[in-house]
Structure formats: structure tokens, C-alpha cells
Design a protein around this motif. Structure first.
Motif, mmCIF file in Angstrom:
data_model
loop_
_atom_site.group_PDB
_atom_site.id
_atom_site.type_symbol
_atom_site.label_atom_id
_atom_site.label_comp_id
_atom_site.label_asym_id
_atom_site.label_seq_id
_atom_site.Cartn_x
_atom_site.Cartn_y
_atom_site.Cartn_z
ATOM 1 N N SER A 481 49.967 60.210 42.495
ATOM 2 C CA SER A 481 49.314 59.380 41.471
ATOM 3 C C SER A 481 49.927 57.991 41.406
ATOM 4 O O SER A 481 49.211 56.993 41.257
ATOM 5 N N SER A 482 51.249 57.923 41.555
ATOM 6 C CA SER A 482 51.909 56.619 41.490
ATOM 7 C C SER A 482 51.539 55.754 42.682
ATOM 8 O O SER A 482 51.293 54.548 42.553
ATOM 9 N N ILE A 484 48.805 55.918 44.545
ATOM 10 C CA ILE A 484 47.404 55.487 44.427
ATOM 11 C C ILE A 484 47.274 54.388 43.382
ATOM 12 O O ILE A 484 46.562 53.391 43.586
ATOM 13 N N GLN A 485 47.987 54.553 42.300
ATOM 14 C CA GLN A 485 47.909 53.565 41.220
ATOM 15 C C GLN A 485 48.392 52.199 41.691
ATOM 16 O O GLN A 485 47.821 51.160 41.337
ATOM 17 N N GLU A 486 49.432 52.179 42.534
ATOM 18 C CA GLU A 486 49.950 50.908 43.032
ATOM 19 C C GLU A 486 48.929 50.207 43.919
ATOM 20 O O GLU A 486 48.717 48.989 43.822
ATOM 21 N N GLN A 488 45.678 50.667 43.914
ATOM 22 C CA GLN A 488 44.453 50.341 43.172
ATOM 23 C C GLN A 488 44.523 48.962 42.521
ATOM 24 O O GLN A 488 43.498 48.394 42.148
ATOM 25 N N LYS A 489 45.713 48.421 42.414
ATOM 26 C CA LYS A 489 45.860 47.068 41.861
ATOM 27 C C LYS A 489 45.354 46.012 42.843
ATOM 28 O O LYS A 489 45.110 44.870 42.458
ATOM 29 N N ASP A 606 51.185 67.059 42.724
ATOM 30 C CA ASP A 606 50.983 65.609 42.740
ATOM 31 C C ASP A 606 51.803 64.944 43.853
ATOM 32 O O ASP A 606 52.567 64.001 43.628
#
Length: 785
Positions: A481-482, A484-486, A488-489, A606
Motif C-alpha cells: 500500500s505504501s 502504490i501510494q508513493e 500514485q502521486k 500487504d
């Protein structure tokens, strides 16, 4: 002396046909000799390299183990020697390269490193404690590095300058792949090197510990005899994988190339020599028949049957000797060119181009034996002729009998009916044309289809299965999740998916195999599991897919259970899973699970080992720069770059397939041309009579041409199932864990082959027609049959 003069005259009188036979023998012998020597030279180079560098029998990757603990492996019955290495994969800062360049660096200790030794080719080994590195020579050559140059190695975000102290080669990395799922080595961006153990301690995060062990076995012991004991002894040190020599990637690929060379040296040459023998039989039977009077005179003057028989056999023996010698001579440049091509991909210290006298002798014997046998069969009628019978014309042996072709005569005009009748009357010649067309068509179809298969197999990965633009590999497992989140920015990234690729050991009924499980995201749009028609197969949480070749190795079927073990599991015990589907997979051998299911198997949550995404080329290059000094990101792979390298590889090896296709079409041309000439010679009086009756030379040639074209149609139809047999043989001969060669019956391959065969037939008939144009009717009719 008289017979020798007559032999010379007979040979010169049939220059065209004799040249065609020599070409076929030459091609057959050339292919056999060159590929047999290639296989032997590859095997010799491999074994010599292994012996001089003491190549290991087993390879273990693990988390870490203290230096002194490695020696305890030699207490195991069957282990002769064991050594440890520290291995680190690092990135190099190459300003002249647009791609990320990586080195897999091994520790080197002059006092103990005796297994998998680097073979020094230039310079010296790295000195203890100094920032010196010995590179594999292939990587150095592709990156224009020499002894004395410096490279900047990046580790933990810091650059360290290393001096290239030497160049060499490792028996463990004859074929260098950064990732087992890769197909081709890429020496531009990935190589191997060694540095001193003290220097490696500073470069790595390990302190007085190894993360790699190699070992050799005592004579009479196999890997399976010691694997359980080694696994038990190392269970506290986090074993990632334990691989025998036969499954080591580089070794298995080299073995596959040797097997492929052996298959090529037996399969294709026999076809060419078989056809050449059939042509010689027909030529000699016609020669004996046309020279009955001369045979009678020779027997009347006291020549024995044995002498005359040997004289006519010498006709084919001379052709066999000339063709075999030419084939052996031409095999030398062919061998050299193939070796040079292999040298671009295999990191041998050298690939021998030595000529093997034994192979040459066998090639010569191989080529001449077919001719000797053809000579005996084609001239054995000489032994049955008495002098009186020889002076008489041969009585025609023909009985009126309706055949299947006669029943089809209503489909043809007058010329067609004559052609059908001639096919039935001379069945031996018709059978020869039929077999020649069938074999030529099947061989050329197989080659064209194999070319398409090769392209499809290699490019399928990038066009249908892995349809992302780039892939980020992580140094180790990261929080999904971390990560992907990075990403996605980044607005330039349009789609992101995680992948979980886990190395595992799979076992079933005492059969074990190291492979990997790929955890596919739910309803993935960027990574597809494919069926035989290259359609995506969705995978649910309850399903486990396994590739067909891996299933064959483990001897499992749908519904069977296998045991899984991986160093990423929280618990060291093996886990039992049930196989729900066996799928076709042409590249690699894997298992597939839904990503959630694989996380449950590992008892982790995850997690991901890589991210795949879609974006534009400029951003991907920028992303590489952004993560240059990242301690988490291993590398970023651009799909377009890999695809381009695959296409370059296909072009490099593609010309060989077209050469063999050309050989098969040439065989078809020779078969048609020779049968055309023999047909004209046998029926010269009949054809001259047709000309006297008012037919034009064009109409007479049409009768012979139509005869061959009818046979060609049936030959091509029968060549279709034979193509399947050829493809199956080739698939069994050269398939490996890296590639599984499918055997589809691609229509386009048959169409290309049909076009080539038809053109060969028409061209041969056009050239053969000149013989009819040269007819002098009066001379032909006054000749005695």
C-alpha cells in the motif's frame, strides 16, 4: 582404362543432373558436419571450463551464515568441499549509458576460493582490502572497459570508485541473466565481477557472514544423496534456494544448445541424403536401360558382371565423394560463423572452432554410403542381363488396370488424361516425385512455422502477458500500500498494480523443483495469465495454476496436491496446496495464485516484490533518475527496451532459419528438375512422335508439367501431417525449462511453404522445358530403344 573413359563420358554427359545430386549431398554433409562439430566444441569448451575452474555440483542461497560454519558441510557424507561467498548486486554510475547498469559482485579470498574459480584472462586478481574489481570480459567488452579503468559502484546511496584490475570469466555465468524469468543476456546492463573479501565486507551489510555456498560432491554421490542433510544443517540460516548443477540456469541453457545442435545434425541431413539417393537410383536405372547394347558388348568382350556392376556403381560413388568433400569443406566456414554468433551471447573464455577429424570421417562415410547404396540398388539389373538379352530391347511391362487416378480422368482435358496415365504407368518415378515434394514441403513448412513460433514465444511475454510499460523491482519485500501510494502521486502514471513473485521449492512424490509463484492482483489489467489462444484467464482466490512443463517435471495432474516451501514463509514447514489447472506457458516454469491467496500462504499481509505501471518513456527515464540512490528500489525495467533487444536477437538468429528454408526449397527444385529430365529421356521417342502428330513443343511440355503438378498437389497435402511430426520431434529435442516449444499448425507457415514449393516447381519446369526445345526429332526417332 576403357571403363574409366566411359565413366568420364557418362558423368560429363549428365552435368546438370549430376550437379544437382552433388548439391544435395553437399548440403546434407555440410549440415551434419558443422552442427556435429558445433555440439562437440560447445561440450568440450563447457567441460574444459568446468574442469579448469572446479565448477560446483550444488548452489545454496541463504540469508547469512558465519564464515566458520560453512566448513561443517564437509562433515556430511558425500560432500567433498564447500565454500562460502558474499554476493551483492549493485548499480554502477555510467554517465554514457541511458540504462541502469548492474553488477553482481562476489567475494574473493585467494586462500580458500577453489570452487567456481574465475578464469583470469587479462590483468590480475583483486588485492586484499583494495577497491579493485575483476570483471567478466563480456560485460567489459560491451561497456568498453579495460584493465586500469575505473567504475563508480553505488551502494546505500554512496558511490565508491573501483579500479578494474582484471578481466575473466566464470563457469557459473556462461549465460548471464539478471532475472531467471529473462530470456536473453544483456551484457550492456548486467555483468559479474569479484572483489576481495575484506572489500566486500565494507560494501555489503553482512559482517563476517556469507550469503552463498557452493559445494562439490565425492565420486559416486549425487545431489539427491546429500540435499536433505544439507538442508537440515542450514535450516537456521534462512535458506532461499538449493539448486543442483543440472538445474543451474547457465548450465541448463548450455546443455540445451548442445542438444539442439545434435538434433540439427541428425534430422535434416538424412532428408537431403535420402532424396539424393533416390535421384541417383532413378538416374542409374535409366542409364543402365539406355546402355543395354553397350553392356552386351562389354560382356561379349569378357568383362564380368562384377566388373560392369562396379563400373556403373562408380557413377554414384564419384558423386558421393565429390559431394561429401565439398560438404566437409563448406562446413568449416559455416561452423566458424555459427560459433561467432554464439560468442555474442555465451561468456565462454573461448568457444572452440577446432576441426574434428572423426566427424569429418563420419561425414564423408555418411555421405558416400547413401551414394553407394543408391549405386547398388540402381544398377543391380546389370547382374541379371546375359549378353544376348542385353542386345534385345527391353519388353514393356504394362498391364491395363484401373487406378484411382484413372477414375478422376473426367476432371481433365486430353492432356490431363495423358498425364494421369503416365503417373500410373511409371509408379516408381511418381513415388519419387511424391516423396520429394512431401519432404520438401514438410521441411519448409516446419521451418516457417518454427520461425513464427519462435517470434510468438519470445514476444508473447511483452505483447500479451506483461502489457505494462515499466516495472520497478524492489531489493526485498515491501509494504504494498505504501509503495502504490508513493507512485500514485506521480500524475504521469496512469495505472499501477503490485506483483508478488516468490521463489519456492515445490515437491511432489519425492520429486522436487525450484521455481517461483507469481501472485497476480485481482482482475489485473497489466499482467495476464494466458490460455493456448493467448486469451487472458482470470484466477480466483481458490485456484492454483501451474505451467504444463513444471507439471510434467513434478508428474502432477489437475486436482493433485504439492508441497510448497519458501524462505518468505513465516513458518519453515512445507505448505500443501492443490493444483486446480495446468496451463500452457511457453517461457519459463511458474505457478500462479491470486495475490491474496499467496499472502495467506506466506502468512504475510500487504506485501509486494515489484510494481508494474503504465506511463510515457520520458517519465520512466526521469523515474530512474529519481530512484538512483534509493535503498529500496533494485532497478526499473523498461518494457520497450527489453522488446527491442528481443527483436535484435530474433534478427541475429533469423537468417539461419531462412537458410534452411532455402535448402528445403532447393531440394524441391532439384527433385522436379531431375524427374523432368529423366522423364524426357525415358519418353523421348513418345514425345517426338507427339511432335510429328502435330503437337507443339509447348503442349508436349504441358503434359509432363501437369503430371508433376498433380503429384505435387498430393505431395503437399500429405506434407501437412508430416509437418506435425517434424514439429513434435523438434519440440521434444530443444524444449527446456526456459522455453517450451509449442507445435501449432499455423496456416501462414503452410501458405509461405506452398508459395515457395509452387515457385520451385514452376521454375524447374521452365528450365527443364529447354530440353524439349532442343529435341532433334529425326535423331531421336532413329535411336534404338
Amino acid at each position: 582404362m576403357i571403363l574409366h573413359k566411359k565413366l568420364k563420358r557418362d558423368l560429363l554427359g549428365k552435368k546438370d543432373s549430376n550437379l544437382a545430386v552433388i548439391i544435395l549431398i553437399c548440403i546434407g554433409v555440410m549440415i551434419y558436419s558443422s552442427f556435429d562439430m558445433l555440439g562437440k566444441n560447445l561440450r568440450f569448451s563447457q567441460q574444459d571450463f568446468y574442469q579448469s575452474c572446479n565448477f560446483a555440483d550444488g548452489f545454496v542461497e541463504l540469508e547469512n551464515i558465519p564464515y566458520k560454519k560453512v566448513n561443517t558441510l564437509m562433515q556430511i557424507d558425500g560432500v567433498q568441499a564447500a565454500e562460502g561467498h558474499t554476493i551483492v548486486t549493485t548499480r554502477i554510475n555510467f554517465s554514457r549509458s541511458r540504462d541502469d547498469v548492474y553488477l553482481k559482485i562476489f567475494s574473493y579470498d585467494e586462500g580458500i576460493n577453489h570452487i567456481n574459480q574465475f578464469l583470469l584472462q587479462k590483468g590480475s586478481f583483486p588485492k586484499d582490502g583494495k577497491h579493485e574489481i575483476l570483471l567478466d570480459s563480456k560485460f567489459a567488452r560491451f561497456n568498453h572497459l579495460e584493465v586500469g579503468d575505473t567504475i563508480n559502484i553505488i551502494k546505500n546511496g554512496e558511490e565508491t570508485v573501483f579500479t578494474v584490475c582484471g578481466l575473466g570469466a566464470s563457469p557459473e555465468f556462461i549465460y548471464v541473466l539478471k532475472d531467471p524469468r529473462d530470456i536473453l543476456p544483456n551484457y550492456d546492463t548486467y555483468g559479474v565481477g569479484i572483489t576481495s573479501l575484506n572489500t566486500m565486507e565494507k560494501l555489503s551489510d553482512l559482517n563476517s557472514q556469507y550469503n552463498n555456498i557452493v559445494f562439490t560432491l565425492k565420486p559416486g554421490y549425487t545431489f539427491s544423496n546429500v540435499s536433505n542433510s544439507i538442508e537440515s544443517m542450514l535450516k537456521h540460516y534462512g535458506v532461499h534456494s538449493m539448486v543442483p548443477r543440472k538445474n543451474q540456469i547457465s548450465h541448463s541453457i548450455v546443455d540445451g544448445e548442445v542438444d539442439e545442435a545434435v538434433a540439427m545434425s541428425t534430422f535434416i541431413p538424412i532428408l537431403f541424403l535420402f532424396i539424393s539417393a533416390m535421384i541417383q537410383i532413378m538416374m542409374l536405372e535409366r542409364l543402365v536401360q539406355s546402355q543395354r547394347t553397350q553392356i552386351g558388348i562389354l560382356k561379349a568382350f569378357g568383362y564380368t558382371n562384377k566388373q560392369i556392376h562396379l563400373h556403373y556403381m562408380e557413377f554414384s560413388i564419384v558423386l558421393g565423394i565429390i559431394g561429401s568433400l565439398l560438404g566437409i569443406l563448406l562446413s568449416l566456414p559455416m561452423l566458424s560463423s555459427i560459433v561467432d554468433m554464439y560468442d555474442n551471447y555465451f561468456n565462454f573464455p573461448y568457444i572452440s572452432k577446432d576441426l574434428d577429424i572423426k566427424t569429418m570421417v563420419i561425414s564423408f562415410f555418411f555421405g558416400t554410403c547413401f551414394s553407394v547404396l543408391a549405386g547398388y540398388i540402381g544398377t543391380k539389373k546389370v547382374l541379371l542381363l546375359s549378353p544376348l538379352e542385353a542386345f534385345k530391347s527391353e519388353e514393356p511391362n504394362y498391364t491395363q488396370k484401373k487406378t484411382l487416378l484413372d477414375k478422376l480422368s473426367f476432371l481433365f482435358h486430353t492432356f490431363g488424361k495423358m498425364s494421369l496415365r503416365n503417373i500410373s504407368r511409371n509408379r516408381k518415378r511418381s513415388l519419387f516425385i511424391f516423396l520429394g515434394i512431401t519432404l520438401s514441403y514438410a521441411l519448409s513448412s516446419s521451418i516457417f512455422i518454427m520461425t513464427e513460433i519462435r517470434d510468438d514465444v519470445i514476444m508473447e511475454k511483452y505483447n500479451y502477458s506483461e502489457v505494462y510499460d515499466a516495472k520497478i523491482h524492489f531489493q526485498s519485500v515491501v509494504k504494498k500500500s505504501s509503495a502504490i501510494q508513493e507512485l500514485q502521486k506521480k500524475s504521469e502514471i496512469t495505472q499501477i498494480e503490485p506483483l508478488l513473485e516468490v521463489p519456492v521449492s515445490i515437491s511432489h512424490n519425492n520429486i522436487s523443483k525450484d521455481s517461483s509463484i507469481i501472485g497476480v492482483p485481482d482482475k489485473s489489467q497489466l499482467y495476464h495469465i494466458l490460455d493456448e489462444k493467448q486469451n487472458a484467464i482470470p484466477i480466483t482466490k481458490d485456484e492454483v495454476f501451474i505451467s504444463e512443463r513444471l507439471a510434467q517435471t513434478l508428474q502432477v495432474h489437475d486436482g493433485d496436491s504439492v508441497f510448497i516451501k519458501s524462505y518468505l514463509m513465516k513458518e519453515p514447514e512445507k505448505k500443501k496446496v492443490s493444483i486446480s489447472k495446468i496451463i500452457k506457458q511457453n517461457v519459463g516454469t511458474n505457478m500462479y495464485m491470486h495475490q491474496d491467496t499467496l499472502e495467506e500462504l506466506l502468512q504475510q499481509h500487504d506485501i509486494a516484490t515489484s510494481l508494474i505501471f503504465r506511463s510515457n518513456n520520458e517519465f520512466i527515464n526521469q523515474l530512474r533518475s529519481d530512484y538512483d540512490e534509493s535503498l529500496t528500489v533494485s532497478n526499473i525495467v523498461h518494457s520497450d527496451t527489453m522488446k527491442k533487444k528481443m527483436l535484435d536477437f530474433l534478427q541475429t538468429f533469423g537468417f539461419m532459419t531462412y537458410i534452411f528454408a532455402g535448402f528445403s526449397i532447393l531440394m524441391c527444385f532439384i527433385v522436379i528438375y531431375n524427374s523432368y529430365i529423366i522423364n524426357i529421356n525415358e519418353r523421348s521417342r513418345e514425345l517426338s512422335s507427339l511432335l510429328i502428330l502435330g503437337m507443339s513443343r509447348k503442349e508436349v511440355s504441358q503434359i509432363i508439367s501437369l503430371e508433376q503438378q498433380i503429384i505435387a498437389v498430393f505431395g503437399m497435402l500429405c506434407g501437412i501431417p508430416l509437418t506435425k511430426l517434424f514439429l513434435t520431434y523438434v519440440s521434444l529435442a530443444i524444449s527446456s525449462d526456459m522455453f517450451t516449444i509449442p507445435t501449432p499448425m499455423n496456416v501462414s507457415g503452410f501458405l509461405w511453404s506452398s508459395v515457395c514449393v509452387i515457385l520451385a516447381v514452376l521454375l524447374a519446369q521452365k528450365i527443364g522445358k529447354k530440353k524439349i526445345d532442343e529435341f532433334i526429332i529425326v535423331e531421336v526417332l532413329k535411336e534404338r530403344e
